[in-house]
Enzyme design. Structure first.
Site, PDB file in Angstrom:
ATOM      1  N   SER A  61     -12.886 -10.257 -29.482  1.00  0.00           N
ATOM      2  CA  SER A  61     -13.938  -9.977 -30.834  1.00  0.00           C
ATOM      3  C   SER A  61     -14.331  -8.357 -30.642  1.00  0.00           C
ATOM      4  O   SER A  61     -14.387  -8.053 -29.514  1.00  0.00           O
ATOM      5  CB  SER A  61     -14.873 -10.834 -30.961  1.00  0.00           C
ATOM      6  OG  SER A  61     -14.306 -12.104 -31.016  1.00  0.00           O
TER       7      SER A  61
HETATM    8  N1  SAH Z   1     -13.853 -15.369 -27.582  1.00  0.00           N
HETATM    9  C1  SAH Z   1     -12.654 -14.828 -27.365  1.00  0.00           C
HETATM   10  C2  SAH Z   1     -11.954 -14.253 -28.670  1.00  0.00           C
HETATM   11  C3  SAH Z   1     -11.063 -15.268 -29.008  1.00  0.00           C
HETATM   12  S1  SAH Z   1     -10.014 -15.144 -30.433  1.00  0.00           S
HETATM   13  C4  SAH Z   1     -12.994 -13.365 -26.509  1.00  0.00           C
HETATM   14  O1  SAH Z   1     -13.992 -13.099 -26.290  1.00  0.00           O
HETATM   15  O2  SAH Z   1     -11.874 -12.887 -26.054  1.00  0.00           O
HETATM   16  C5  SAH Z   1      -9.994 -16.918 -31.025  1.00  0.00           C
HETATM   17  C6  SAH Z   1      -9.190 -17.766 -29.749  1.00  0.00           C
HETATM   18  O3  SAH Z   1      -9.439 -19.263 -30.389  1.00  0.00           O
HETATM   19  C7  SAH Z   1      -8.039 -17.655 -29.680  1.00  0.00           C
HETATM   20  O4  SAH Z   1      -7.532 -17.361 -28.252  1.00  0.00           O
HETATM   21  C8  SAH Z   1      -7.228 -19.026 -30.215  1.00  0.00           C
HETATM   22  O5  SAH Z   1      -6.199 -19.532 -29.242  1.00  0.00           O
HETATM   23  C9  SAH Z   1      -8.399 -19.948 -29.749  1.00  0.00           C
HETATM   24  N2  SAH Z   1      -8.412 -21.086 -30.942  1.00  0.00           N
HETATM   25  C10 SAH Z   1      -8.104 -21.122 -32.353  1.00  0.00           C
HETATM   26  N3  SAH Z   1      -7.954 -22.488 -32.470  1.00  0.00           N
HETATM   27  C11 SAH Z   1      -8.319 -23.075 -31.467  1.00  0.00           C
HETATM   28  C12 SAH Z   1      -8.708 -24.536 -31.277  1.00  0.00           C
HETATM   29  N4  SAH Z   1      -8.541 -25.461 -32.139  1.00  0.00           N
HETATM   30  N5  SAH Z   1      -9.195 -24.968 -29.775  1.00  0.00           N
HETATM   31  C13 SAH Z   1      -9.322 -24.324 -29.095  1.00  0.00           C
HETATM   32  N6  SAH Z   1      -9.011 -22.753 -29.171  1.00  0.00           N
HETATM   33  C14 SAH Z   1      -8.685 -22.330 -30.307  1.00  0.00           C
END
Ligand code: SAH
Length: 213
Positions: A61
């Site tokens: 993000s």
């Molecule tokens: N917080 C992260 C940004 C993540 S982007 C950072 O600091 O880099 C969103 C993430 O959510 C992705 O890695 C994706 O795989 C995950 N995601 C999406 N749906 C999900 C679910 N149901 N359970 C766990 N992770 C999930």
């Protein structure tokens, strides 16, 4: 790239100008080197206030969004925090500076492996990375003082609402993945949940089930 003084200053300036004012949040974001969470070609842009691609088609993000979400979460030193969407691990590393313990879940086994390795290398010992579908929360560790979701659902997932302590706070983006999403803050009260809309955002979708890497 090292997290030098100039990069830090630029990042803090961008955070402040976007409304991140909480001294503890700013300090945590000065401490955690975003460059460690971004690989390859994009690493030289790690200190710019923009989202960047990570493995598995996901994104790390934008720092100002990380800052605003963390600020809205109002984490306290004794808190047990759940993050849904570990991704690169950057947000979890910031939460780890502010909370007693952080559980972070991702549906991509590869991202989970890489984040675990990175936390070990960076000596961050109060984060547990778990492979799973975070929309179900973590019943074994519930309830949580704080929950942060970094992928967008159409509505706040019921299990997460249920796993929040009374007085607890959850911050999450809601809305259709390809349309406008809103960041909302949910506070669990004695007899229900209170909702506050914070701002428009854009996140990858919260998907069900595990991914096959
Ligand atoms: N917080 C992260 C940004 C993540 S982007 C950072 O600091 O880099 C969103 C993430 O959510 C992705 O890695 C994706 O795989 C995950 N995601 C999406 N749906 C999900 C679910 N149901 N359970 C766990 N992770 C999930």
């Amino acid at each position: 790239m090292s997290f030098d003084a100039e990069a830090k200053m630029q990042l803090v300036f961008a955070l402040r100008s976007q409304g991140v004012r909480d001294a503890r949040v700013l300090q945590a974001m000065e401490t955690v080197d975003r460059g460690a969470f971004v690989r390859g070609l994009f690493s030289e842009r790690a200190y710019e206030d923009m989202p960047l691609p990570i493995a598995c088609g996901q994104t790390i993000s934008q720092p100002s969004v990380v800052g605003l979400m963390t600020q809205a979460l109002n984490v306290q030193p004794r808190d047990k925090v759940l993050e849904v969407g570990c991704g690169s691990g950057y947000q979890a590393a910031i939460l780890a500076q502010l909370a007693r313990r952080v559980y972070t879940v991702d549906r991509h086994p590869r991202l989970v492996r890489e984040a675990r390795d990175l936390f070990a290398r960076l000596d961050i010992s109060n984060v547990t990375v778990i492979a799973g579908d975070g929309s179900r929360g973590l019943p074994d560790q519930a309830p949580f003082d704080r929950i942060l979701v970094t992928a967008a659902a159409e509505d706040p997932p019921g299990p997460l609402l249920a796993q929040l302590k009374i007085g607890g706070i959850m911050v999450l983006p809601v809305g259709q993945s390809d349309a406008v999403q809103h960041l909302i803050k949910v506070t669990r009260t004695d007899d229900g949940h209170e909702y506050e809309e914070l701002r428009a955002v854009r996140f990858v979708p919260l998907l069900e089930g595990m991914a096959r890497d």
